[in-house]
Design a protein around this motif. Structure first.
Motif, mmCIF file in Angstrom:
data_model
loop_
_atom_site.group_PDB
_atom_site.id
_atom_site.type_symbol
_atom_site.label_atom_id
_atom_site.label_comp_id
_atom_site.label_asym_id
_atom_site.label_seq_id
_atom_site.Cartn_x
_atom_site.Cartn_y
_atom_site.Cartn_z
ATOM 1 N N SER A 3 0.849 -1.200 0.000
ATOM 2 C CA SER A 3 0.000 0.000 0.000
ATOM 3 C C SER A 3 0.881 1.245 0.000
ATOM 4 O O SER A 3 2.027 1.230 0.452
ATOM 5 N N LYS A 4 0.350 2.316 -0.519
ATOM 6 C CA LYS A 4 1.143 3.550 -0.564
ATOM 7 C C LYS A 4 0.998 4.356 0.722
ATOM 8 O O LYS A 4 1.760 5.282 0.987
ATOM 9 N N ILE A 5 0.012 3.997 1.504
ATOM 10 C CA ILE A 5 -0.235 4.774 2.720
ATOM 11 C C ILE A 5 0.420 4.115 3.921
ATOM 12 O O ILE A 5 0.368 2.899 4.076
ATOM 13 N N HIS A 6 1.074 4.936 4.757
ATOM 14 C CA HIS A 6 1.608 4.389 6.005
ATOM 15 C C HIS A 6 1.361 5.386 7.131
ATOM 16 O O HIS A 6 1.208 6.584 6.901
#
Ligand code: ADP
Ligand code: MG
Length: 610
Positions: A3-6
């Motif tokens: 995923s690109k979100i952290h």
């Protein structure tokens, strides 16, 4: 697929939060002092070095923290002050967001020593750039010591963004001053680079204000104290002549929290309307108490903005309380400051010199020259005795010939009049100013603005009780007006009639003037009507002004005697009589000064007699 979100790491998250909570040394001081107050401290000491950039130290004797809490305190969203969503609706502490210590820990080197009353040994915690560097026992007093060092050491952009030393230090001083005013039961000590700025013992509110703003200034304040079932307003407001060129001396608190709120400020200004000289602001220290459930203070991380559940109710309450307070007090100015005359134009009439802690600090006022109350009374008495010891009707026209006045006074049961002006020192100079001797010096009245003030109040009164006083014209005047004026006359007709005009719109832009207000010199009727309409339109863009008030001001301005009008002695006496019967003799409806005084001391000084 990854995923690109952290989720951001806590150091970055805290740095971001710090951007809003701790914007500058003053906001760090504010948060720390709020914590001390929430901890029930009776004594708070603040020390700053280099405007707080090198060191902010806050020491309190509050409840302190356990070893475990001392560590938790630096976690984001860690707080002892609220727990549930309902608690958020009912905030009774200054802090509640659990962000301040975490934020400071992220952007500074923070050392804390703390001990509760239950423990013999205290706890020491050291945090730097969001990392706990030390946590262990330490011997210390009950309470908490926080050292915030090298603020923004790891956020150079923020550090560079800070203002000059002087500005940052002043911001800190403002924060502490605001807190010290709201918490008079707390002892405050404030030191900046080894200089003691404030050293305040616990006091009553009154004494605290005296300590912080000065004894002399305190004498210029009126107490405010009113409450309803839902709201209370307590504090002090400045008399209208105790004014400021800026808004700095406005202390507004909600449940003892310093807040910034335009609506309430506006309500206060509104109450002072027509009492203040243009470009000046009232002084006030006001605490509004409301049920915490009816306000939201969680608008901004700095907690200085609030949202009221019922803002218009609060607005009306503040407006009416301040209005009442102002009207209950005799507002004739008390200040007699030496110096030149012509205050309105001079810059910075009153300025605080010295830091708040210095009792010697004074608000130096140059160029006030406004008469003291006793002078005004004296002038008033003198003009009455010159006029035969009777009080002329508040609303008699200035230009009534003396004979008529005598008849009128006799009708009113007053004693007959000796020649007006006898035994009375009164002169007109340059057909513009009236000079009169008073016990403490020389009083100078601007005839135009004085008359303007009289007419303005007169018109407001006739609007109030709907009793126009007009004079019938022997020869009615037919006037052809420009179409927009003609329309305005039709719009304003009822008000113009209350003013004293007797007008008949005739169609085709034609108006017949049958009567004019009693104060207008016959022969001027057409010009006055046109001038009033002009002035009315000029003022119309001011949104705060209502039609009647605008009309009152326009009429007062245009119908008043002008600079250049020669006055007879009885006219001058009548003018001054009536001026001092108005509610605010020393400032005209537009905010210009009406009366100035040169004290005999000042004259002596100028002539080298002292
Ligand atoms: P908040 O004040 O919003 O709760 P802070 O980050 O300012 O958040 O403080 C976190 C917690 O640390 C507070 O809730 C309080 O329990 C504790 N604390 C902070 N400063 C003090 C202090 N001077 N004395 C006692 N407890 C303190
Ligand atoms: Mg806090």
């Amino acid at each position: 697929m990854s995923s690109k979100i952290h989720i951001l790491k806590s150091d970055i998250a805290n740095k971001i939060a710090a951007g809003e909570v701790v914007q500058r040394p003053a906001s760090a001081v504010k948060e720390l002092v709020e914590n001390s107050l929430d901890a029930g401290a009776a004594s708070i000491s603040v020390l700053i070095k280099d405007a707080g950039k090198i060191l902010i130290q806050v020491i309190d004797d509050g409840e302190g923290m356990s070893s475990e809490d001392a560590l938790l305190a630096f976690r984001r969203h860690a707080t002892s002050k609220i727990e549930t969503a309902e608690d958020l609706e009912n905030i009774r502490t200054l802090g509640f967001r659990g962000e301040a210590l975490a934020s400071m820990g992220a952007v500074a080197q923070v050392e804390m020593k703390t001990r509760t009353a239950r423990e013999d040994v205290g706890t020491q915690v050291r945090v730097e750039g969001d990392e706990i560097r030390e946590h262990g026992p330490v011997a210390c007093e009950r309470g908490t010591v926080l050292n915030v060092k090298n603020l923004f050491f790891n956020t150079p952009a923020r550090r560079n963004f800070l203002k000059s030393q002087q500005t940052e230090r002043k911001n800190v001083t403002d924060v502490i001053t605001r807190m010290a005013l709201a918490y008079p039961e707390v002892a405050w000590n404030y030191v900046s680079d080894d200089e003691i700025i404030l050293n305040l013992r616990p006091k009553t509110v009154e004494d605290r204000i005296k300590d912080v703003i000065g004894m002399k200034q305190f004498g210029q304040l009126l107490p405010v104290d009113e409450k309803t079932d839902f709201l209370s307003l307590r504090g002090f407001i400045g008399r209208p002549d105790f004014v400021r060129r800026n808004r700095i001396d406005q202390y507004l608190y909600l449940n003892r929290r310093y807040i910034v709120n335009r609506a309430i400020n506006h309500a206060v200004y509104q109450a002072y309307e027509h009492l203040l000289i243009k470009g000046t602001f009232p002084f006030f220290i006001l605490n509004l108490t409301v049920d915490p459930r009816t306000v939201d203070i969680n608008v901004h991380p700095s907690k200085m903005e609030v949202k009221f559940g019922n803002e218009s109710q609060v607005y009306r309450f503040v407006l009416s309380v301040i209005k009442r307070t102002l009207s209950q007090h005799d507002l004739v100015p008390m200040v007699t400051v030496e110096g030149g005359i012509g205050a309105a134009g001079s810059n910075s009439r009153l300025r605080f010199e010295g830091s708040p802690g210095q009792r010697e600090g004074v608000w130096s006022g140059e160029s006030m020259g406004i008469p003291g109350q006793s002078d005004v009374e004296e002038l008033f008495r003198a003009s009455r005795s010159a006029a035969g010891g009777n009080i002329v009707s508040r609303f008699s026209p200035i230009f009534q010939p003396p004979a008529e006045r005598i008849i009128q006074q006799e009708r009113e049961g007053a004693p007959a009049v000796e020649g007006p002006g006898e035994g009375r020192a009164i002169w007109q100079i340059h057909n513009k100013y009236i000079l009169s001797q008073v016990k403490t010096g020389l009083m100078i009245v601007d005839q135009h603005v004085a008359h303007e003030r009289i007419l303005y109040e007169k018109v407001l009164a006739s609007f109030e009780n709907n009793l126009p006083s007009s004079q019938q014209l022997l020869f009615p005047q037919t006037v052809v007006l420009p179409p927009n004026d003609y329309m305005l006359v039709q719009d304003l007709l009822p008000h113009l009639e209350t003013l004293g005009f007797v007008l008949k719109p005739f169609g085709k832009n034609t108006v017949v003037i049958d009567g004019i207000p009693a104060d207008v010199r016959v022969g001027n009727e057409r010009k006055i009507l046109e001038d009033v309409l002009d002035e009315f339109r000029n003022n119309e863009h001011q949104t705060t002004i209502d039609a009647r008030d605008n009309l009152a001001k326009s009429f007062a301005c245009k119908a008043a005697i002008k600079a250049g009008d020669k006055l007879k002695t009885h006219e001058m006496i009548s003018l001054i009589d009536q001026l001092f019967l108005t509610s605010m003799p020393y400032v005209c409806p537009h905010g210009r000064p009406v009366v100035v005084k040169i004290s005999i001391d000042e004259l002596d000084r100028r002539f080298g007699r002292t």
